[in-house]
Design a protein around this motif. Structure first.
Motif, PDB file in Angstrom:
ATOM      1  N   ALA A 127       6.837   2.272 -22.999  1.00  0.00           N
ATOM      2  CA  ALA A 127       7.525   1.919 -21.746  1.00  0.00           C
ATOM      3  C   ALA A 127       6.912   0.660 -21.138  1.00  0.00           C
ATOM      4  O   ALA A 127       5.790   0.272 -21.470  1.00  0.00           O
ATOM      5  CB  ALA A 127       7.438   3.073 -20.759  1.00  0.00           C
ATOM      6  N   ASP A 128       7.646   0.034 -20.226  1.00  0.00           N
ATOM      7  CA  ASP A 128       7.112  -1.157 -19.542  1.00  0.00           C
ATOM      8  C   ASP A 128       5.967  -0.772 -18.618  1.00  0.00           C
ATOM      9  O   ASP A 128       4.962  -1.469 -18.538  1.00  0.00           O
ATOM     10  CB  ASP A 128       8.237  -1.841 -18.761  1.00  0.00           C
ATOM     11  N   ILE A 129       6.142   0.339 -17.896  1.00  0.00           N
ATOM     12  CA  ILE A 129       5.043   0.904 -17.107  1.00  0.00           C
ATOM     13  C   ILE A 129       4.958   2.383 -17.446  1.00  0.00           C
ATOM     14  O   ILE A 129       5.921   3.129 -17.265  1.00  0.00           O
ATOM     15  CB  ILE A 129       5.247   0.734 -15.590  1.00  0.00           C
ATOM     16  N   SER A 130       3.805   2.803 -17.983  1.00  0.00           N
ATOM     17  CA  SER A 130       3.574   4.208 -18.297  1.00  0.00           C
ATOM     18  C   SER A 130       2.624   4.800 -17.257  1.00  0.00           C
ATOM     19  O   SER A 130       1.550   4.236 -17.010  1.00  0.00           O
ATOM     20  CB  SER A 130       2.976   4.348 -19.701  1.00  0.00           C
ATOM     21  N   ILE A 131       3.018   5.902 -16.665  1.00  0.00           N
ATOM     22  CA  ILE A 131       2.198   6.560 -15.645  1.00  0.00           C
ATOM     23  C   ILE A 131       1.586   7.817 -16.260  1.00  0.00           C
ATOM     24  O   ILE A 131       2.291   8.808 -16.484  1.00  0.00           O
ATOM     25  CB  ILE A 131       3.044   6.944 -14.409  1.00  0.00           C
ATOM     26  N   PRO A 132       0.281   7.798 -16.571  1.00  0.00           N
ATOM     27  CA  PRO A 132      -0.357   8.973 -17.171  1.00  0.00           C
ATOM     28  C   PRO A 132      -0.399  10.125 -16.174  1.00  0.00           C
ATOM     29  O   PRO A 132      -0.976   9.992 -15.097  1.00  0.00           O
ATOM     30  CB  PRO A 132      -1.778   8.487 -17.504  1.00  0.00           C
ATOM     31  N   ALA A 133       0.231  11.237 -16.515  1.00  0.00           N
ATOM     32  CA  ALA A 133       0.303  12.369 -15.577  1.00  0.00           C
ATOM     33  C   ALA A 133       0.806  13.605 -16.299  1.00  0.00           C
ATOM     34  O   ALA A 133       1.448  13.525 -17.346  1.00  0.00           O
ATOM     35  CB  ALA A 133       1.229  12.032 -14.410  1.00  0.00           C
ATOM     36  N   ASN A 134       0.517  14.739 -15.714  1.00  0.00           N
ATOM     37  CA  ASN A 134       0.987  16.021 -16.210  1.00  0.00           C
ATOM     38  C   ASN A 134       2.510  16.082 -16.103  1.00  0.00           C
ATOM     39  O   ASN A 134       3.061  16.040 -15.007  1.00  0.00           O
ATOM     40  CB  ASN A 134       0.342  17.130 -15.366  1.00  0.00           C
ATOM     41  N   ASP A 135       3.188  16.192 -17.257  1.00  0.00           N
ATOM     42  CA  ASP A 135       4.652  16.211 -17.217  1.00  0.00           C
ATOM     43  C   ASP A 135       5.213  17.630 -17.369  1.00  0.00           C
ATOM     44  O   ASP A 135       6.405  17.809 -17.604  1.00  0.00           O
ATOM     45  CB  ASP A 135       5.254  15.272 -18.261  1.00  0.00           C
ATOM     46  N   ALA A 176      -3.305   6.328 -10.610  1.00  0.00           N
ATOM     47  CA  ALA A 176      -2.990   5.737  -9.304  1.00  0.00           C
ATOM     48  C   ALA A 176      -2.642   4.262  -9.443  1.00  0.00           C
ATOM     49  O   ALA A 176      -1.721   3.760  -8.788  1.00  0.00           O
ATOM     50  CB  ALA A 176      -4.169   5.918  -8.353  1.00  0.00           C
ATOM     51  N   ARG A 177      -3.362   3.572 -10.305  1.00  0.00           N
ATOM     52  CA  ARG A 177      -3.104   2.143 -10.497  1.00  0.00           C
ATOM     53  C   ARG A 177      -1.710   1.899 -11.061  1.00  0.00           C
ATOM     54  O   ARG A 177      -0.957   1.060 -10.555  1.00  0.00           O
ATOM     55  CB  ARG A 177      -4.151   1.564 -11.460  1.00  0.00           C
ATOM     56  N   PHE A 178      -1.350   2.651 -12.106  1.00  0.00           N
ATOM     57  CA  PHE A 178      -0.036   2.435 -12.723  1.00  0.00           C
ATOM     58  C   PHE A 178       1.097   2.945 -11.838  1.00  0.00           C
ATOM     59  O   PHE A 178       2.188   2.363 -11.822  1.00  0.00           O
ATOM     60  CB  PHE A 178       0.014   3.085 -14.102  1.00  0.00           C
ATOM     61  N   LEU A 179       0.850   4.011 -11.103  1.00  0.00           N
ATOM     62  CA  LEU A 179       1.862   4.498 -10.159  1.00  0.00           C
ATOM     63  C   LEU A 179       2.098   3.467  -9.067  1.00  0.00           C
ATOM     64  O   LEU A 179       3.243   3.222  -8.660  1.00  0.00           O
ATOM     65  CB  LEU A 179       1.418   5.834  -9.563  1.00  0.00           C
ATOM     66  N   TYR A 207       0.854  -1.184   0.000  1.00  0.00           N
ATOM     67  CA  TYR A 207       0.000   0.000   0.000  1.00  0.00           C
ATOM     68  C   TYR A 207       0.892   1.238   0.000  1.00  0.00           C
ATOM     69  O   TYR A 207       1.697   1.433   0.911  1.00  0.00           O
ATOM     70  CB  TYR A 207      -0.911   0.007   1.236  1.00  0.00           C
ATOM     71  N   TRP A 208       0.742   2.079  -1.033  1.00  0.00           N
ATOM     72  CA  TRP A 208       1.647   3.209  -1.201  1.00  0.00           C
ATOM     73  C   TRP A 208       1.003   4.562  -0.888  1.00  0.00           C
ATOM     74  O   TRP A 208       1.590   5.602  -1.160  1.00  0.00           O
ATOM     75  CB  TRP A 208       2.211   3.213  -2.625  1.00  0.00           C
ATOM     76  N   ASN A 209      -0.213   4.557  -0.364  1.00  0.00           N
ATOM     77  CA  ASN A 209      -0.884   5.801   0.037  1.00  0.00           C
ATOM     78  C   ASN A 209      -0.919   6.814  -1.108  1.00  0.00           C
ATOM     79  O   ASN A 209      -0.487   7.966  -0.971  1.00  0.00           O
ATOM     80  CB  ASN A 209      -0.195   6.415   1.261  1.00  0.00           C
ATOM     81  N   ILE A 210      -1.434   6.362  -2.243  1.00  0.00           N
ATOM     82  CA  ILE A 210      -1.577   7.240  -3.401  1.00  0.00           C
ATOM     83  C   ILE A 210      -2.974   7.854  -3.350  1.00  0.00           C
ATOM     84  O   ILE A 210      -3.974   7.181  -3.564  1.00  0.00           O
ATOM     85  CB  ILE A 210      -1.345   6.457  -4.707  1.00  0.00           C
ATOM     86  N   ASN A 211      -3.020   9.138  -3.062  1.00  0.00           N
ATOM     87  CA  ASN A 211      -4.263   9.836  -2.775  1.00  0.00           C
ATOM     88  C   ASN A 211      -4.728  10.645  -3.983  1.00  0.00           C
ATOM     89  O   ASN A 211      -3.982  11.483  -4.502  1.00  0.00           O
ATOM     90  CB  ASN A 211      -4.036  10.758  -1.562  1.00  0.00           C
TER      91      ASN A 211
END
Length: 236
Positions: A200-208, A51-54, A5-9
């Motif tokens: 990428a192997d894991i892509s994290i959708p986010a504001n870059d 949150a899921r991919f992160l 659990y990584w506490n991704i809020n």
């Protein structure tokens, strides 16, 4: 892979502007599954998927760090450079935050030669040898040392290719990403709505583009790496 659990809020991510994408005209259709809405001409990223991919990325780096694996963080655009350096230093990772030199990983033997030269010049500077040389020679070597510090300073202790590469902004660091793909090095990539999520192997959708967004994503990954490293040290 360990699930933790990584506490991704989601609220925290919204406050950091993680959900803001690019303008609707500037997008990659492959990002459609990761976009939840359009607002005032801007695509809005689905933070539940972010949150899921992160979380998956945090699991991956935790497991790798707990096995003593080495990481490289890459982010060279102005908004990301300082964040990348501070995150990497905190997690004892290598980093590139000024410019990715083409072939830095695929032509590792050349990079290794440059690193040896860099270490030799640093040693000569520390011992004062450079100051005992003729002024012209000393000035030339000091310029060379400054150049190497700028581009290789974050990888000066790297003795081989990294086990995992974390990339901030796929578009900006496309060369680095392609080199990792060529070599089969696992990659975690922060991607905005104009990117290809399949590279990428894991892509994290986010504001870059927002500093707060980049900082939040890196902090989560770095915290997972630090926990993994602590586990590795305890179990040695």
């Amino acid at each position: 892979m360990t699930r933790r659990y990584w506490n991704i809020n989601l609220e925290e991510m919204m406050e950091a502007g993680v959900h803001f994408g690019h303008g609707t005209r500037k997008w990659n259709p492959r990002m459609a599954p990761y976009i939840s809405a359009k607002r005032k001409g801007i695509h809005i990223t689905n933070l539940i998927r972010t949150a899921r991919f992160l979380s998956e990325a945090c699991d991956l780096v935790f497991d790798a760090a707990s096995r003593g694996k080495q990481f490289l963080i890459v982010g060279t655009k102005k908004k990301a450079a300082d964040l990348v350096a501070s995150a990497a230093i905190r997690a004892r990772c290598h980093y590139v935050n000024k410019k990715w030199l083409g072939g830095m990983s695929t032509n590792w033997s050349t990079t290794e030669t440059r690193l040896h030269k860099f270490r030799d010049l640093r040693a000569e500077q520390k011992t004062g040898r450079l100051n005992r040389l003729p002024k012209r020679d000393a000035a030339m070597l000091k310029r060379q040392l400054s150049h190497l510090q700028t581009y290789l300073g974050g990888i000066k202790y790297m003795t081989g290719l990294p086990d995992i590469v974390i990339i901030v902004d796929q578009q900006e660091e496309y060369t680095a990403l392609r080199e990792c793909v060529t070599l089969g090095i696992p990659t975690i990539c922060l991607i905005d709505t104009n990117c290809d999520p399949d590279l990428a192997d894991i892509s994290i959708p986010a504001n870059d583009d927002a500093i707060a967004s980049i900082r939040l994503i890196l902090n989560k990954l770095v915290s997972a790496i630090c926990e993994g490293r602590s586990s590795y040290i305890r179990n040695r």
